[in-house]
Design a protein around this motif. Sequence first.
Motif: not given
Length: 227
Positions: A86-114
């Motif tokens: 449903g593209l809803r917030c994984q923490v609170c679920i009561v809110s949809p994921a943040s969405r702007t003209a640039s798209g939906y908001l995700f958090l990531a970490t850079r790969p450990r390798d190259a």
Amino acid sequence: MTLPAPWSAVVPYVTARRGEEPEVAAMLGLRPDGGGLCYLDEGPDDRDDQGVLWARCSQSRDDGWPVGSPRWGLVHPSRQRETMQGLRCQVCIVSPASRTASGYLFLATRPRDATPPDWPEGVLTWQPPLCLDCAATAVERCPHLLKHGAVAIRARVPRLYGVVGTLYTTGADLRPVPVVVSDEAKDVPLPYKDHLLRPWFLASQLVRELRGVSVVDLEREIATARL
């Protein structure tokens, strides 16, 4: 000075809780035609829209919200699927994921390798998106993100890709048994387009492929939203 509450005080909706247990082995069987997995008492909610069977797990809830000590690092299959689908917030679920003209908001970490030169374009993720408020909390308090560094990304096209889970085969007693794989292969997603293995897969997390991606300045977005 007021210190932020510890991350343990903010338990994401998708986090598994103690007392929630898998309900798998005794209920799994083979389809009548022998062409894949099924539950012996299968219901309409046990499969997703692509026909993939999903792992069952009990839920501990009070007034609809998960309760019990968090099992950090583990997610509940049904709640992860619910928020990612449903593209809803994984923490609170009561809110949809943040969405702007640039798209939906995700958090990531850079790969450990190259890091691939076009990263994070096309990255596969089974971390559901977040609303802006919960993203702010996560980057300030989540030990994993604090250790490895959070990268805020927006994806215009977070397309459904496949699932993470367990591949099964037929055992000697004509019952399904898990396929033994290497540690490196355990978290390799199965794409939905793999029609050969899909009937034999028990899913536990939904995976999206992020396209049309841009890295964003989360602090600036939060400051702008708070004005």
